[in-house]
Design an enzyme around this catalytic site. Structure first.
Site: not given
Ligand SMILES: *[C@@H]1O[C@H](CO)[C@@H](O)[C@H](O)[C@H]1NC(C)=O
Ligand SMILES: *[C@@H]1O[C@H](CO)[C@@H](O)[C@H](O)[C@H]1NC(C)=O
Ligand SMILES: *[C@@H]1O[C@H](CO)[C@@H](O)[C@H](O)[C@H]1NC(C)=O
Ligand SMILES: *[C@@H]1O[C@H](CO)[C@@H](O)[C@H](O)[C@H]1NC(C)=O
Ligand SMILES: *[C@@H]1O[C@H](CO)[C@@H](O)[C@H](O)[C@H]1NC(C)=O
Length: 942
Positions: A486-488
């Protein structure tokens, strides 16, 4: 196309084992002892504590049950109980009975250990573990032979914060430039394979619990050939299907059945299969599997099913959820060795990230790339939210509670949840609930808002976790996608670029090594049916070449700056509430997978966790339970950041809504909590309407999943459903705006422009009428309907939108914009997808518009009257004397459920009769006497 991996890819299947804690697989020549249940002891020698224990459990839960600690969720116990996380806890079983006298081999099977464990059996060290998400099997044959008394198992669980800090301090461990890792409370979570939010998140506590959080078995084989089923990898796909390419719906189905076992198989085992429709009992297929192979501890075989033979599984609202039992038996000639049944379904689900074609452009779709899901070859609009851990302690998450949650998801018109990536891999019973209800689960590996190590032991550990979980859940038709994290790509890498430009290339390489080079082939080797993307929120890929060292080339921002081109999904938060309703500032993309704003839970929910004297908006307890913004470290006095988050809520209310000023301080607190929920719900409504309208705009927007479905505890968060299942205003509002056909006003409060759109996610054109009715707030019609047409007819295309009215407030003849409301009602006829009788369905939707924000309205007392009819078990609300905005039915503590509608508008004189759907009742039915009703008017009355 043939899937081939270059030599650098590992074939993990043979070393990885996994299983379900469901029924004990009983098979010939086997002794299986379930070590779960009571009779364990939990102790800390350092603290001189010893209490009865339970498996599955966490130390916090057993200490609570034994009365050593207060409820971990009470007050500020998430800070006060840090000592539990900072110590080791040892779980010791009672002496094990029922061992076989002539076992050929014996194993301990752990379905989940949280997280760092040293395992002893009969006083002898057996193994250590370091991954919460893996299943572990250890051979204890020798230890058992050497055992002189009735053996016990002992599990010494290390302190996760201490171990994470020790790894971080080790000069040999990987280090990152400062300011990149997302720290919420406890640091260094990226080094350990444990639920990442156990170290704190902006919506939850940081308990970092430890314990045997899944079941434990002792398995013995009593014959030369026996197999204990640890895990399965059942994969159903269209012949020739490749994960990232649209499947050909005319192809027959391949059923690939693979079983991970412990034990030993005969020289030439065979496999049988039976596929049975669980409703009709009809046998779809039975007989021997072809191409049986044994690789390591996995046996695999295949069969084909005719293209048209199975009944398809569809998500809710798109058709039936047809399910089949697949029973696979491993045999040696006429003898059954092991058998396992999984309930599954036939469907294809595909995330289309292909380039936009000329043909699509000719239909008005903007260039760039697709980014949407297709089920059984059909585009659809994904409506839903993000699911987070429903509790900080998973062993107390019951099936009954999750049933209520999934029922609320379906009642909320949601067809997809994003199983966000810093939780756990959901247990099978939750996928089962989703299979039954038709809720698609976009599932993620447990990596979030951080960069992760890439040393070989870490990669090996991750590989085991990935393979176990991909195989374990692959048979569930609700499984919709695998995302690496997530959200990398959208947050971590851009942060790295800004803060450590010199390391950026290296960090991107590292990211690709873990999420593409390692994980992608592991997914593809174990599933042909599920698409994979390296991180949620991205711009898709440029190409996929499975023989390349980095098999998927991500687009990142490559070429995405061209005006009018769209490539990916969006993740959007803006806590400047002055632009909350400024839809022109919302992101335009193909799919919205995260967006939101926090609000307070209800008074009833606060009372579960907070003492009466702390029930005011800025009490220390309330403020410190707000973890937005987080402390960015283990500080337990995070007043500064927490107050910023509190201020965001109060400012938003003050900007748009009447400010509560009740004499009774608790009533005032309750009204404030409610006001924050009104703002939250209105903001999400504004965004969801905008995203859904995008289905008919050039961006061809095909999904909105808001942040977040439910709560982990009682605190201010983005949730739509509170900890015990109570719906906030948001879940009702989302339910309303996720109906198949909606009518929505779009008002630009600066320019005065107003347009009204009808949006439909049906798969065929629908037709209908919209009526407009202007009144003042007392309900008196505004003369000549303020120049607005009384009705407009429309037809709206499949997955499309149409503008039915376009004007400017200045052109509407309103005597007083503070005393006017437009009630907009839609009636339409259309076909729901895949309805067997094919008949037309009628759809209705009511919306409203006021040309001023609620705080500026000259509200009148609607004199709401509420009655309950015990015969029909319905409630009737009447707005006796004026328009009632945000009409809110409230129910007392002790019951969980939801009204059929809530926070609705009533015209003056209008009556509404509705039911409350009871999900759980501890009041013996007496809750009906304490249902109340209020509206916006009541927010400011004393
Ligand atoms: C705590 O547990 C960890 C993990 O099992 C172990 O390595 C460590 O030795 C233990 N420490 C103590 C003091 O028991
Ligand atoms: C399907 O399998 C489950 C689990 O083995 C079993 O409980 C259920 O009765 C089966 N259903 C049918 C229709 O055979
Ligand atoms: C078994 O393998 C052969 C050769 O790879 C293949 O042609 C056949 O389709 C396979 N059978 C099934 C049922 O997949
Ligand atoms: C898709 O478009 C990109 C440019 O945005 C191009 O580099 C890529 O090769 C295209 N992919 C395919 C499969 O045509
Ligand atoms: C964009 O993609 C092309 C094709 O893969 C590649 O050659 C180029 O280096 C990429 N540019 C950037 C800035 O990533």
């Amino acid at each position: 196309m043939n899937i081939q991996f270059s030599g650098t890819m590992h074939l993990w299947k043979q070393i990885l084992l996994g299983a379900l804690p469901s029924a004990l697989p009983s098979a010939l020549g086997q002794n299986v002892i379930d070590l779960s249940g009571d009779g364990w002891t939990v102790s800390s020698s350092a603290l001189n504590i010893s209490v009865p224990g339970h498996v599955p459990s966490h130390a916090h839960l057993d200490l609570f049950a034994a009365g050593v600690i207060d409820d971990p969720y009470h007050g500020l116990n998430d800070f006060n109980l840090r000592w539990i996380a900072n110590n080791n806890w040892t779980y010791t079983s009672k002496p094990i009975q029922g061992l076989s006298n002539d076992a050929k081999a014996s194993w301990l099977v752990f379905n989940g250990l949280d997280t760092f464990t040293t395992i002893e059996f009969c006083g002898q060290q057996i193994a250590t573990t370091d991954n919460q998400f893996r299943q572990y099997t250890f051979d204890i044959s020798d230890a058992l032979n050497n055992c002189k008394q009735s053996p016990t198992v002992s599990l010494n669980f290390g302190s996760c914060p201490n171990i994470a800090n020790a790894i971080a301090a080790d000069p040999n461990s990987q280090k990152w430039p400062p300011g990149i890792q997302g720290v919420f409370e406890l640091p260094n979570r990226e080094y350990i394979r444990k639920e990442q939010s156990d170290f704190g998140w902006d919506w939850g506590p940081a308990f970092s619990p430890v314990g045997p959080w899944q079941k434990v078995y002792l398995v013995q084989s009593e014959s030369e050939t026996s197999a204990y089923v640890l895990n399965t990898g059942f994969d159903i796909y269209r012949k020739g299907q490749i994960n990232h390419i649209a499947p050909d719906q005319s192809q027959p189905w391949v059923v690939n059945a693979s079983i991970d076992f412990v034990g030993s198989l005969p020289e030439r085992p065979s496999m049988d299969i039976e596929i049975k429709n669980i409703n009709s009992g009809e046998i779809l297929k039975s007989g021997a599997l072809d191409n049986v192979t044994v690789v390591g501890q996995a046996i695999t075989g295949q069969t084909m099913v005719d293209a048209e033979a199975p009944r398809l599984w569809w998500p809710t609202g798109m058709g039936n959820q047809s399910l089949y039992n697949v029973t696979v038996t491993i045999r040696n000639n006429e003898q059954d060795i092991a058998s396992v049944t999984k309930r599954t379904g036939f469907r294809t689900i595909f995330l289309d990230r292909s380039n936009i074609t000329e043909e699509q452009i000719s239909r008005g779709i903007a260039p760039g790339a697709n980014w949407h899901f297709e089920v059984n070859g059909r585009e659809f609009y994904a409506k839903g939210s993000n699911i987070i851990p429903p509790d900080a302690f998973w062993p107390r998450v019951t099936e009954a509670k999750m049933k209520r949650l999934f029922d609320a998801v379906v009642a909320g018109n949601q067809n997809m949840l994003r199983v966000w990536s810093s939780s756990i891999y959901l247990p099978d019973f939750m996928y089962d609930l989703a299979d039954e209800r038709g809720v698609l689960l976009w599932s993620e590996f447990q990596f979030s808002d951080a960069l992760y190590p890439t040393d070989q032991p870490f990669l090996d550990n991750v590989a085991a976790e990935v393979v176990y979980n991909v195989r374990r859940v692959n048979h569930h038709p609700s499984l919709a996608l695998w995302a690496g994290g997530n959200e990398i790509e959208s947050l971590e890498l851009p942060t790295a670029k800004k803060k450590a430009p010199g390391s950026y290339e290296f960090l991107v390489g590292d990211y690709e090594h873990l999420f593409i080079t390692l994980i992608l082939p592991l997914v593809y080797e174990n599933s042909r049916s599920i698409s994979y993307m390296p991180s949620s929120t991205n711009n898709g890929f440029l190409k996929v070449d499975l023989s390349a060292p980095v098999p998927m080339v991500e687009r990142y921002d490559n070429g995405t700056d061209q005006e009018g081109y769209y490539y990916g999904d969006t993740d959007y938060y803006n806590y400047d509430s002055s632009v909350a309703f400024d839809f022109e500032g919302y992101p335009v993309g193909r799919f919205a997978n995260e967006f939101g704003y926090h609000s307070m839970p209800s008074l009833q929910t606060w009372r579960q966790a907070v003492d009466e004297e702390d029930l005011y908006f800025n009490s220390s307890t309330i403020v410190l339970r707000n973890h937005h913004y987080p402390s960015n470290g283990p500080d337990t006095h995070n007043f500064k950041n927490a107050s910023m988050g509190m201020a965001e809520m109060t400012l938003a209310v003050e900007r748009y809504y009447p400010i509560p000023n009740k004499d009774d301080s608790i009533a005032n607190f309750s009204a404030w909590c409610h006001a924050t929920q009104l703002f939250q719900a209105d903001m999400y409504k504004s965004e969801i309407q905008f995203y859904r309208r995008g289905s008919g705009m050039p961006e061809r927007q095909l999904g909105s999943l808001y942040w977040q479905l439910e709560d982990i505890w009682q605190a201010p968060t983005w949730a739509g459903i509170e900890y015990d299942g109570r719906w906030k205003v948001l879940h009702y509002t989302a339910r309303d705006i996720y109906q198949p056909i909606i009518v929505s006003p779009f008002w630009n409060s600066s320019t005065g422009d107003l347009s009204v759109y009808v949006t439909s996610d049906l798969w065929e054109t629908a037709h209908g009428n919209v009526s407009f009715k202007w009144t003042d707030l007392s309900g008196k019609p505004i003369s000549s309907n303020a120049g607005t047409p009384d009705t407009e007819s429309f037809s709206v295309g499949a997955l499309n939108t149409t503008c039915i009215y376009d004007t400017n407030i200045a052109k509407i003849s309103l005597p007083n914009v503070k005393n006017a409301v437009l009630i907009i009602e839609l009636t339409a006829q259309g076909h729901l997808p895949n309805q067997e009788n094919g008949s037309l369905a009628t759809f209705t939707h009511r919306n409203y518009f006021t040309p001023s924000y609620p705080k500026d309205l000259e509200l009148k007392d609607p004199e709401l009257q509420l009655s309950h009819d015990s015969e029909s078990n319905t409630f009737t609300v009447e707005a006796q004397s004026a328009v009632s905005l945000y009409t809110w039915l409230d129910y007392p503590a002790g019951v969980v459920g939801y009204f059929e509608d809530n926070s609705f508008t009533l015209a003056a004189g209008e009556k509404r009769t509705l039911r409350f759907v009871v999900q759980k009742d501890e009041t013996g039915g007496r809750w009906v006497d304490d249902v109340t009703v209020r509206s916006l008017w009541d927010q400011t009355t004393s």
